[in-house]
Motif scaffolding. Structure first.
Motif, PDB file in Angstrom:
ATOM      1  N   GLU A 110       0.963  -1.300   0.007  1.00 46.85           N
ATOM      2  CA  GLU A 110       0.085  -0.046  -0.032  1.00 46.85           C
ATOM      3  C   GLU A 110       0.903   1.390   0.077  1.00 46.85           C
ATOM      4  OE1 GLU A 110      -4.055  -1.473   2.216  1.00 46.85           O
ATOM      5  OE2 GLU A 110      -2.265  -1.196   3.331  1.00 46.85           O
ATOM      6  N   LEU A 111       1.958   1.093   0.397  1.00 50.35           N
ATOM      7  CA  LEU A 111       2.865   2.449   0.596  1.00 50.35           C
ATOM      8  C   LEU A 111       3.344   2.792  -0.845  1.00 50.35           C
ATOM      9  CD1 LEU A 111       5.545   1.476   3.581  1.00 50.35           C
ATOM     10  CD2 LEU A 111       3.340   2.935   3.725  1.00 50.35           C
ATOM     11  N   ARG A 112       3.213   1.699  -1.685  1.00 48.25           N
ATOM     12  CA  ARG A 112       3.517   2.281  -3.008  1.00 48.25           C
ATOM     13  C   ARG A 112       2.674   3.428  -3.739  1.00 48.25           C
ATOM     14  NH1 ARG A 112       4.091  -4.057  -4.826  1.00 48.25           N
ATOM     15  NH2 ARG A 112       5.938  -4.595  -3.728  1.00 48.25           N
ATOM     16  N   GLY A 113       1.369   3.282  -3.039  1.00 49.70           N
ATOM     17  CA  GLY A 113       0.480   4.582  -3.669  1.00 49.70           C
ATOM     18  C   GLY A 113       0.940   5.950  -3.237  1.00 49.70           C
ATOM     19  N   GLU A 114       1.655   5.710  -2.200  1.00 51.16           N
ATOM     20  CA  GLU A 114       1.862   7.269  -1.312  1.00 51.16           C
ATOM     21  C   GLU A 114       2.525   8.125  -2.318  1.00 51.16           C
ATOM     22  OE1 GLU A 114       0.825   8.078   1.751  1.00 51.16           O
ATOM     23  OE2 GLU A 114      -0.109   6.421   2.259  1.00 51.16           O
ATOM     24  N   PRO A 115       2.232   9.353  -1.916  1.00 48.32           N
ATOM     25  CA  PRO A 115       2.640  10.343  -2.911  1.00 48.32           C
ATOM     26  C   PRO A 115       4.292  10.588  -2.612  1.00 48.32           C
ATOM     27  CG  PRO A 115       0.808  11.279  -1.821  1.00 48.32           C
ATOM     28  CD  PRO A 115       1.049   9.880  -1.374  1.00 48.32           C
ATOM     29  N   ASP A 116       5.035  11.069  -3.561  1.00 45.22           N
ATOM     30  CA  ASP A 116       6.171  11.337  -3.118  1.00 45.22           C
ATOM     31  C   ASP A 116       6.344  12.492  -2.108  1.00 45.22           C
ATOM     32  OD1 ASP A 116       6.595   9.736  -5.561  1.00 45.22           O
ATOM     33  OD2 ASP A 116       7.723  11.545  -6.668  1.00 45.22           O
ATOM     34  N   GLY A 117       7.448  12.230  -1.138  1.00 44.80           N
ATOM     35  CA  GLY A 117       7.768  13.226  -0.079  1.00 44.80           C
ATOM     36  C   GLY A 117       6.674  13.101   1.049  1.00 44.80           C
ATOM     37  N   SER A 118       5.877  11.947   1.219  1.00 47.44           N
ATOM     38  CA  SER A 118       4.998  11.931   2.181  1.00 47.44           C
ATOM     39  C   SER A 118       5.386  11.949   3.632  1.00 47.44           C
ATOM     40  CB  SER A 118       4.026  10.709   1.915  1.00 47.44           C
ATOM     41  OG  SER A 118       3.686  10.580   0.676  1.00 47.44           O
ATOM     42  N   PHE A 119       6.696  11.753   3.883  1.00 46.87           N
ATOM     43  CA  PHE A 119       7.062  11.758   5.344  1.00 46.87           C
ATOM     44  C   PHE A 119       8.232  12.430   5.689  1.00 46.87           C
ATOM     45  CE2 PHE A 119       5.049   7.327   4.087  1.00 46.87           C
ATOM     46  CZ  PHE A 119       4.072   7.314   4.959  1.00 46.87           C
ATOM     47  N   ASP A 120       8.529  12.835   6.739  1.00 43.37           N
ATOM     48  CA  ASP A 120       9.456  13.596   7.110  1.00 43.37           C
ATOM     49  C   ASP A 120      10.496  12.603   7.857  1.00 43.37           C
ATOM     50  OD1 ASP A 120       8.062  16.032   6.332  1.00 43.37           O
ATOM     51  OD2 ASP A 120       7.002  15.767   7.958  1.00 43.37           O
ATOM     52  N   LEU A 121      10.126  11.523   8.456  1.00 41.94           N
ATOM     53  CA  LEU A 121      10.966  10.595   9.053  1.00 41.94           C
ATOM     54  C   LEU A 121      10.394   9.164   8.731  1.00 41.94           C
ATOM     55  CD1 LEU A 121      13.135  10.090  11.353  1.00 41.94           C
ATOM     56  CD2 LEU A 121      11.420  10.147  12.973  1.00 41.94           C
ATOM     57  N   ILE A 122      11.546   8.443   8.295  1.00 43.98           N
ATOM     58  CA  ILE A 122      11.084   6.929   8.076  1.00 43.98           C
ATOM     59  C   ILE A 122      12.112   5.981   8.961  1.00 43.98           C
ATOM     60  CG2 ILE A 122      11.080   5.325   6.460  1.00 43.98           C
ATOM     61  CD1 ILE A 122      10.375   7.026   4.194  1.00 43.98           C
ATOM     62  N   VAL A 123      11.520   5.260   9.801  1.00 47.49           N
ATOM     63  CA  VAL A 123      12.114   4.408  10.663  1.00 47.49           C
ATOM     64  C   VAL A 123      12.203   2.967   9.950  1.00 47.49           C
ATOM     65  CG1 VAL A 123      12.628   3.701  12.922  1.00 47.49           C
ATOM     66  CG2 VAL A 123      11.787   5.837  12.635  1.00 47.49           C
ATOM     67  N   ALA A 124      13.235   2.156   9.959  1.00 48.47           N
ATOM     68  CA  ALA A 124      13.441   0.812   9.799  1.00 48.47           C
ATOM     69  C   ALA A 124      14.367   0.444  10.847  1.00 48.47           C
ATOM     70  CB  ALA A 124      13.968   0.764   8.354  1.00 48.47           C
ATOM     71  N   ASN A 125      13.875  -0.273  11.849  1.00 52.52           N
ATOM     72  CA  ASN A 125      14.536  -0.635  13.044  1.00 52.52           C
ATOM     73  C   ASN A 125      14.533  -2.201  12.839  1.00 52.52           C
ATOM     74  OD1 ASN A 125      15.890  -1.010  15.387  1.00 52.52           O
ATOM     75  ND2 ASN A 125      13.882  -1.534  16.319  1.00 52.52           N
ATOM     76  N   SER A 126      15.570  -2.802  13.009  1.00 51.85           N
ATOM     77  CA  SER A 126      15.831  -4.431  12.939  1.00 51.85           C
ATOM     78  C   SER A 126      14.849  -4.745  11.809  1.00 51.85           C
ATOM     79  CB  SER A 126      14.996  -4.829  14.152  1.00 51.85           C
ATOM     80  OG  SER A 126      15.511  -6.259  14.315  1.00 51.85           O
ATOM     81  N   VAL A 127      15.268  -4.423  10.498  1.00 49.78           N
ATOM     82  CA  VAL A 127      14.629  -4.834   9.281  1.00 49.78           C
ATOM     83  C   VAL A 127      15.459  -5.512   8.438  1.00 49.78           C
ATOM     84  CG1 VAL A 127      13.453  -4.109   7.336  1.00 49.78           C
ATOM     85  CG2 VAL A 127      12.605  -3.239   9.780  1.00 49.78           C
ATOM     86  N   VAL A 128      16.868  -4.692   8.268  1.00 50.28           N
ATOM     87  CA  VAL A 128      17.656  -5.069   7.030  1.00 50.28           C
ATOM     88  C   VAL A 128      18.277  -6.268   6.978  1.00 50.28           C
ATOM     89  CG1 VAL A 128      17.838  -2.526   6.503  1.00 50.28           C
ATOM     90  CG2 VAL A 128      19.568  -3.895   8.120  1.00 50.28           C
ATOM     91  N   GLN A 129      18.484  -6.771   8.498  1.00 48.71           N
ATOM     92  CA  GLN A 129      19.114  -8.149   8.436  1.00 48.71           C
ATOM     93  C   GLN A 129      18.145  -9.214   7.980  1.00 48.71           C
ATOM     94  OE1 GLN A 129      18.099  -6.091  11.107  1.00 48.71           O
ATOM     95  NE2 GLN A 129      18.145  -7.298  12.766  1.00 48.71           N
ATOM     96  N   TYR A 130      17.027  -9.059   7.667  1.00 53.62           N
ATOM     97  CA  TYR A 130      16.059  -9.972   7.049  1.00 53.62           C
ATOM     98  C   TYR A 130      15.757  -9.957   5.692  1.00 53.62           C
ATOM     99  CZ  TYR A 130      15.302 -10.543  11.985  1.00 53.62           C
ATOM    100  OH  TYR A 130      15.113 -10.778  13.286  1.00 53.62           O
ATOM    101  N   LEU A 131      16.500  -8.984   5.084  1.00 56.58           N
ATOM    102  CA  LEU A 131      16.464  -8.788   3.572  1.00 56.58           C
ATOM    103  C   LEU A 131      17.466  -9.055   2.586  1.00 56.58           C
ATOM    104  CD1 LEU A 131      15.255  -4.801   3.839  1.00 56.58           C
ATOM    105  CD2 LEU A 131      13.771  -6.867   3.563  1.00 56.58           C
ATOM    106  N   SER A 132      17.078  -9.517   1.460  1.00 52.48           N
ATOM    107  CA  SER A 132      18.099  -9.804   0.513  1.00 52.48           C
ATOM    108  C   SER A 132      18.698  -8.420  -0.016  1.00 52.48           C
ATOM    109  CB  SER A 132      17.542 -10.620  -0.639  1.00 52.48           C
ATOM    110  OG  SER A 132      16.536  -9.840  -1.292  1.00 52.48           O
TER     111      SER A 132
END
Length: 241
Positions: free
Chosen positions: A97-119
Motif C-alpha cells: 500500500e505504501l507504493r501508492g503514497e505520494p512522493d515526499g509523504s514522510f518527514d521521518l522513516i524508521v526501519a528498525n531491525s529490518v535490514v538483516q532479514y532482507l536480501s
C-alpha cells in the motif's frame, strides 16, 4: 502444524522472540521513545516500516502529526489496527500500500531491525522507495544493522544485560534455551542474516542516493549493532551545517 518458509511467515505466526510480556513491553517502549527523540518536530509525518507489534506507538503519535505503521505480516497489521483504532493520527498500511503514497509523504522513516532479514535486492528496492517517500528535508533511520563480527555471544550478553536492567532476567534465561530449538533458529540457519560493516552500509546508502551518519547509539538494546541517519543527497542545507 504451520510450516514456516520465510521471515514474513515467521512474524505472521506466534513466536518466542520476546521471552515474556515484560520483555515485549520494555522493548517497544524503548523503541518508541527513541523514535520520539529523533522526530524533527511536532508536525512530523512518520513512517515506522517493519514496526512489529509497536505496543507503544501511541507515544510517537502523541509527538507527531501523523504516524503510519507498516508491517508485512497480515496478523501483525490486524493487531495494530485493533490496538490503535481509537488513535486518530495512526494509520496501518501494508508495504504494498505504501507504493501508492505520494512522493515526499514522510518527514521521518524508521526501519528498525529490518535490514538483516532482507536480501540485497529487496534492500535496494526499499531504499529506492524510501528515498521517494521522504520529504526533501526528511530523514531515514536504519537501525540495528548487524556488523559481520557480531554474533550469537554478543546477542546473548546484550539480552541478559537488558533483562537484568529491566526485571526479566530469569525469563530471559529460559527464553534463550527455548530459542535454541525454535523456528527462529531453524529459519535463521536456512535463510541466513544479512550483515554489513559500517563502511559497507554507508556505501549502500550512498549508492541509493543518501548521505549518512552513524548515530551515537543503536536504537535497539545491543550496543554492538549500528543505527544510521540518512538524508537524500539533494536535501537542502541544514542550519549550522
Amino acid at each position: 502444524m504451520t510450516t514456516i518458509r520465510d521471515w514474513v511467515g515467521f512474524w505472521d505466526n506466534p513466536h518466542s522472540i520476546y521471552v515474556n510480556a515484560r520483555h515485549a513491553d520494555v522493548h517497544y517502549r524503548d523503541v518508541a521513545e527513541a523514535i520520539v527523540r529523533l522526530l524533527p518536530g511536532p508536525d512530523a509525518r512518520v513512517l515506522d516500516f517493519g514496526c512489529g507489534e509497536a505496543l507503544h506507538a501511541d507515544l510517537v503519535a502523541a509527538a507527531a502529526r501523523t504516524l503510519v505503521l507498516s508491517d508485512a505480516a497480515p496478523s501483525v497489521r490486524r493487531n495494530l489496527a485493533a490496538r490503535f483504532a481509537a488513535v486518530p493520527n495512526i494509520a496501518v498500511a501494508s508495504p504494498e500500500e505504501l507504493r501508492g503514497e505520494p512522493d515526499g509523504s514522510f518527514d521521518l522513516i524508521v526501519a528498525n531491525s529490518v535490514v538483516q532479514y532482507l536480501s540485497r535486492a529487496d534492500l535496494d528496492a526499499l531504499l529506492a522507495q524510501w528515498r521517494r517517500l521522504i520529504s526533501p528535508s526528511g530523514a531515514l533511520i536504519v537501525a540495528d544493522v548487524i556488523p559481520p563480527d557480531v554474533g550469537a555471544v554478543s546477542d546473548l550478553v546484550a539480552l541478559l544485560r537488558y533483562a537484568a536492567a529491566n526485571g526479566f532476567l530469569i525469563a530471559a534465561g529460559i527464553g534463550v534455551a527455548r530459542t535454541a530449538f525454535s523456528s527462529y533458529r531453524k529459519l535463521r540457519a536456512e535463510l541466513g542474516i544479512a550483515k554489513y560493516t559500517e563502511a559497507e552500509f554507508r556505501g549502500i546508502l550512498a549508492a541509493a542516493g543518501f548521505t549518512a551518519e552513524r548515530l551515537p547509539a543503536n536504537i535497539e538494546h545491543n550496543p554492538a549493532r549500528i543505527s544510521f541517519r540518512a538524508r537524500r543527497t539533494d536535501a537542502p542545507a541544514r542550519a549550522g551545517s
